[in-house]
Design a protein around this motif. Structure first.
Motif, mmCIF file in Angstrom:
data_model
loop_
_atom_site.group_PDB
_atom_site.id
_atom_site.type_symbol
_atom_site.label_atom_id
_atom_site.label_comp_id
_atom_site.label_asym_id
_atom_site.label_seq_id
_atom_site.Cartn_x
_atom_site.Cartn_y
_atom_site.Cartn_z
ATOM 1 N N GLU A 1 -7.166 16.894 -2.626
ATOM 2 C CA GLU A 1 -7.338 17.744 -1.576
ATOM 3 C C GLU A 1 -6.090 18.625 -1.400
ATOM 4 O OE1 GLU A 1 -8.614 15.251 1.435
ATOM 5 O OE2 GLU A 1 -10.721 15.040 0.602
ATOM 6 N N ASN B 1 0.781 -1.266 0.021
ATOM 7 C CA ASN B 1 -0.113 -0.217 0.064
ATOM 8 C C ASN B 1 0.992 1.236 -0.129
ATOM 9 O OD1 ASN B 1 -2.685 -1.071 -0.032
ATOM 10 N ND2 ASN B 1 -2.600 -1.189 2.093
ATOM 11 N N GLY C 1 -10.060 0.500 -3.099
ATOM 12 C CA GLY C 1 -10.580 1.725 -2.348
ATOM 13 C C GLY C 1 -9.224 2.370 -1.807
ATOM 14 N N VAL C 2 -8.055 1.685 -1.553
ATOM 15 C CA VAL C 2 -7.026 2.153 -0.970
ATOM 16 C C VAL C 2 -6.410 3.337 -2.077
ATOM 17 C CG1 VAL C 2 -4.576 2.000 -0.417
ATOM 18 C CG2 VAL C 2 -6.295 0.514 0.579
ATOM 19 N N TYR C 3 -6.549 2.926 -3.403
ATOM 20 C CA TYR C 3 -6.116 3.873 -4.420
ATOM 21 C C TYR C 3 -6.980 5.107 -4.390
ATOM 22 C CZ TYR C 3 -5.548 5.614 -9.074
ATOM 23 O OH TYR C 3 -5.533 6.548 -10.208
ATOM 24 N N TYR C 4 -8.426 4.893 -4.428
ATOM 25 C CA TYR C 4 -9.285 6.093 -4.647
ATOM 26 C C TYR C 4 -9.182 7.016 -3.524
ATOM 27 C CZ TYR C 4 -11.014 3.805 -8.889
ATOM 28 O OH TYR C 4 -10.964 3.303 -10.259
ATOM 29 N N ASP C 5 -8.933 6.533 -2.324
ATOM 30 C CA ASP C 5 -8.630 7.307 -1.190
ATOM 31 C C ASP C 5 -7.686 8.218 -1.334
ATOM 32 O OD1 ASP C 5 -9.498 8.339 1.605
ATOM 33 O OD2 ASP C 5 -7.251 7.090 1.950
ATOM 34 N N LEU C 6 -6.516 7.678 -1.793
ATOM 35 C CA LEU C 6 -5.211 8.313 -2.004
ATOM 36 C C LEU C 6 -5.393 9.246 -3.162
ATOM 37 C CD1 LEU C 6 -2.631 5.617 -1.903
ATOM 38 C CD2 LEU C 6 -2.875 7.253 -0.300
ATOM 39 N N LYS C 7 -6.152 8.883 -4.174
ATOM 40 C CA LYS C 7 -6.554 9.845 -5.252
ATOM 41 C C LYS C 7 -7.295 11.389 -4.737
ATOM 42 C CE LYS C 7 -6.576 10.388 -9.918
ATOM 43 N NZ LYS C 7 -5.469 9.976 -10.776
ATOM 44 N N LYS C 8 -8.217 10.751 -3.785
ATOM 45 C CA LYS C 8 -8.950 11.907 -3.311
ATOM 46 C C LYS C 8 -8.091 12.939 -2.351
ATOM 47 C CE LYS C 8 -12.817 12.669 -0.152
ATOM 48 N NZ LYS C 8 -14.051 12.314 0.456
ATOM 49 N N LYS C 9 -7.060 12.331 -1.750
ATOM 50 C CA LYS C 9 -6.334 13.021 -0.861
ATOM 51 C C LYS C 9 -5.170 13.879 -1.722
ATOM 52 C CE LYS C 9 -6.465 10.068 2.998
ATOM 53 N NZ LYS C 9 -5.787 9.092 3.988
#
Length: 395
Positions: free
Chosen positions: A251, A48, A240-248
């Motif tokens: 931001e 990750n 889900g890990v990838y999309y969370d990182l993409k969102k961050k």
């Protein structure tokens, strides 16, 4: 299926001589470094973490996660060692994989033969266990495994990147003599530019250096421009890990800089390419583009800023004698018109670099492809104090 939260050895490769700047990136991202080498940096982390690194690193080539390391004294022993590894934990029997090998050993005269040995071992394990086998080929568009063998020690890794990270995904028009995005980023780190003061890029070509300057100033990371990595085809990958990182990543983006970033070139075609690339990166409105000779470029008055030249080297693009005058005039221009700035000249012709006529504070070694280059750093003081530093010896 493997555990994406299990800590293991990570090796991050880069251009030759870029490792110190890759290290600086990693430290800024709060990673602890285990070792810095000429073309790679080693640390510990999880798969990750590899997703995070692929999305954030500007100066890297590939992010590798170690599967196994073992002694190997002859090519004949490789097949059995590879076949014994649990490949079904890494990829599915109906998947696709490719192999890259970097080998320096007296029993091997063709690395492609090593690739075949490894592919055969993986395929035969699947065939023996499941009666079917995954496909394999040379395209790096799904799972990728990377093998290193030097002397008596060998290692095999998951190449979590797949296609190289040196391209950051926004440059659709490369220009006539492009500087790779990762090299431009490493040059910016080496330059000491703070990302908070004016940045001027005459002779901008396709605009790579100016665009990388904006990306640095606004915390835009390469992962914003890429959606496919080899790690996504490894068993256990959680989208889900990838999309969370993409969102961050989204931001983190800062607003438009409150200081000028200016890219100029005498060629209107080059400026059009720069605009197009900047538009793809989403930063077209953040750069002031000018079609003009470098002597006519806008130089805002400041006590702190950077002006970056990447002139022709002579070996590839022109006659060296004709470039001597240009290098001399770059020096005169910086001395007369750029007081308060740090002057930066990236060149692959060390003799032409001497024609600038100013003594550099630093000569930072790089390679641009196979060309031995230097980033020459000049402190351009206001008033009469223009050149004060002795040049340190290169290591």
């Amino acid at each position: 299926m493997i555990d994406f939260n299990k800590e293991g050895k990570i090796v991050i490769t880069c251009y030759d001589r870029n490792a110190p700047f890759l290290e600086a990136e990693l430290v800024a991202l709060d990673f602890k470094i285990d070792g810095v080498f000429r073309t790679h940096v080693a640390l510990k982390g999880t798969l990750n973490d590899c997703i995070f690194l692929n999305m954030h690193l500007r100066t890297a080539s590939h992010v590798l996660y170690e599967i196994d390391s073992f002694p190997l004294d002859h090519i004949q022993g490789l097949y059995d060692i590879i076949k014994a590894l649990p490949w079904e934990d890494y990829i599915t029997e109906d998947g696709y994989f490719s192999v890259i090998s970097n080998v320096k050993h007296e029993t091997v005269d063709n690395p492609l033969f090593v690739n075949v040995k490894i592919k055969d071992a993986i395929v035969d394990r699947f065939r023996d266990k499941f009666g079917i086998r995954p496909d394999s080929g040379s395209e790096l568009n799904e799972a990728v495994f990377q093998f290193f063998w030097k002397g008596e020690q060998a290692s095999i890794y998951i190449n979590t990147s797949g296609d190289t990270l040196i391209k950051h995904g926004y440059r659709k028009i490369p220009g006539s003599a492009p500087m790779m995005e990762s090299l431009a980023s490493a040059s910016l780190i080496a330059s000491g530019w703070d990302g908070k003061s004016p940045f001027i890029n005459p002779m901008c070509g396709a605009g790579t250096v100016a665009i990388e300057a904006v990306l640095k100033a606004t915390d835009r990371y390469p992962g914003l421009y890429r959606d496919d990595y080899a790690i996504m085809y490894i068993n256990g990958y959680d989208a889900g890990v990838y999309y969370d990182l993409k969102k961050k990543l989204e931001e983190k983006i800062k607003p438009q800089p409150d200081f000028p970033i200016i890219a100029s070139d005498i060629s209107e075609r080059a400026i059009n390419a720069s605009r197009a690339n900047a538009k793809t990166a989403g930063v077209e409105d953040f750069i002031q583009f000018e079609v003009c000779d470098f002597r006519e470029a806008t130089i805002p008055e400041t006590d702190k800023g950077a002006i970056f030249f990447n002139p022709e080297y002579g070996e590839r693009l022109g006659v060296e004698e004709e470039l001597e005058l240009i290098y001399r005039e770059i020096g005169d221009f910086m001395k007369k018109s750029c007081a308060g700035y740090t002057g930066l000249v990236f060149t692959g012709n060390l003799d032409l670099g001497k024609k600038i006529g100013l003594k550099p504070k630093r000569r930072i070694p790089f390679y641009n492809g196979t060309i031995d280059c230097r980033l020459l750093v000049f402190e351009l003081y206001k008033g009469t104090r223009t050149i004060v530093y002795d040049t340190p010896k290169e290591k």
